[in-house]
Scaffold this motif. Structure first.
Motif, PDB file in Angstrom:
ATOM      1  N   LYS A  21      47.713  16.363  18.336  1.00  0.00           N
ATOM      2  CA  LYS A  21      49.030  15.787  18.060  1.00  0.00           C
ATOM      3  C   LYS A  21      49.126  14.516  18.875  1.00  0.00           C
ATOM      4  N   HIS A  22      49.342  13.389  18.185  1.00  0.00           N
ATOM      5  CA  HIS A  22      49.349  12.103  18.855  1.00  0.00           C
ATOM      6  C   HIS A  22      50.520  11.264  18.355  1.00  0.00           C
ATOM      7  N   TYR A  23      50.905  10.338  19.193  1.00  0.00           N
ATOM      8  CA  TYR A  23      52.047   9.484  18.910  1.00  0.00           C
ATOM      9  C   TYR A  23      51.615   8.018  18.925  1.00  0.00           C
ATOM     10  N   GLU A  24      52.501   7.148  18.467  1.00  0.00           N
ATOM     11  CA  GLU A  24      52.194   5.718  18.460  1.00  0.00           C
ATOM     12  C   GLU A  24      52.328   5.099  19.848  1.00  0.00           C
ATOM     13  N   GLU A  25      53.199   5.688  20.666  1.00  0.00           N
ATOM     14  CA  GLU A  25      53.422   5.174  22.019  1.00  0.00           C
ATOM     15  C   GLU A  25      52.886   6.175  23.051  1.00  0.00           C
ATOM     16  N   PHE A  30      53.795  13.359  29.247  1.00  0.00           N
ATOM     17  CA  PHE A  30      53.186  14.406  28.429  1.00  0.00           C
ATOM     18  C   PHE A  30      51.792  14.076  27.896  1.00  0.00           C
ATOM     19  N   GLY A  31      51.397  12.824  27.883  1.00  0.00           N
ATOM     20  CA  GLY A  31      50.124  12.446  27.284  1.00  0.00           C
ATOM     21  C   GLY A  31      48.941  12.702  28.201  1.00  0.00           C
ATOM     22  N   ILE A  32      47.794  12.964  27.593  1.00  0.00           N
ATOM     23  CA  ILE A  32      46.563  13.106  28.371  1.00  0.00           C
ATOM     24  C   ILE A  32      46.282  11.763  29.037  1.00  0.00           C
ATOM     25  N   ASP A  33      46.137  11.768  30.344  1.00  0.00           N
ATOM     26  CA  ASP A  33      45.912  10.549  31.131  1.00  0.00           C
ATOM     27  C   ASP A  33      46.971   9.486  30.838  1.00  0.00           C
ATOM     28  N   GLY A  34      48.217   9.924  30.562  1.00  0.00           N
ATOM     29  CA  GLY A  34      49.295   8.986  30.273  1.00  0.00           C
ATOM     30  C   GLY A  34      49.187   8.337  28.911  1.00  0.00           C
ATOM     31  N   GLY A  35      48.401   8.942  28.027  1.00  0.00           N
ATOM     32  CA  GLY A  35      48.149   8.352  26.712  1.00  0.00           C
ATOM     33  C   GLY A  35      49.012   8.914  25.600  1.00  0.00           C
ATOM     34  N   LYS A  36      48.516   8.799  24.382  1.00  0.00           N
ATOM     35  CA  LYS A  36      49.259   9.140  23.176  1.00  0.00           C
ATOM     36  C   LYS A  36      49.085  10.588  22.723  1.00  0.00           C
ATOM     37  N   ILE A  37      48.095  11.307  23.256  1.00  0.00           N
ATOM     38  CA  ILE A  37      47.834  12.690  22.840  1.00  0.00           C
ATOM     39  C   ILE A  37      48.684  13.636  23.673  1.00  0.00           C
TER      40      ILE A  37
END
Length: 80
Positions: A21-25, A30-37
């Motif tokens: 589950k991934h986002y545009e921002e 919540f993201g893995i390593d502060g990312g989109k996942i």
């Protein structure tokens, strides 16, 4: 957005199914390593055991096994 697919480990040829589950921002919270996942599950094909599971935090950390690390890295490169 949810995405899924199958990737092959580069050394053993084992196949791994993933759901992400991934986002545009990106998300620092919540993201893995502060990312989109925000959610990621990886399983060896035809096995019910998760080898990686992240659901806004680590439930099953990525093991040191090279093939799983390579699959994990490919997913991060594509979606994170």
């Amino acid at each position: 957005m949810w995405s899924e697919g199958i990737l092959t480990g580069p050394t053993t040829g084992n196949r791994y199914k993933y759901w992400v589950k991934h986002y545009e921002e990106p998300s620092e919270t919540f993201g893995i390593d502060g990312g989109k996942i925000s959610k990621l599950t990886i399983r060896k094909l035809n096995d019910s055991r998760d080898v990686v599971n992240y659901d806004r935090g680590w439930d099953v950390h990525c093991p040191d096994e090279y093939d799983v690390r390579a699959v994990y890295a490919a997913i991060l490169e594509k979606y994170n």
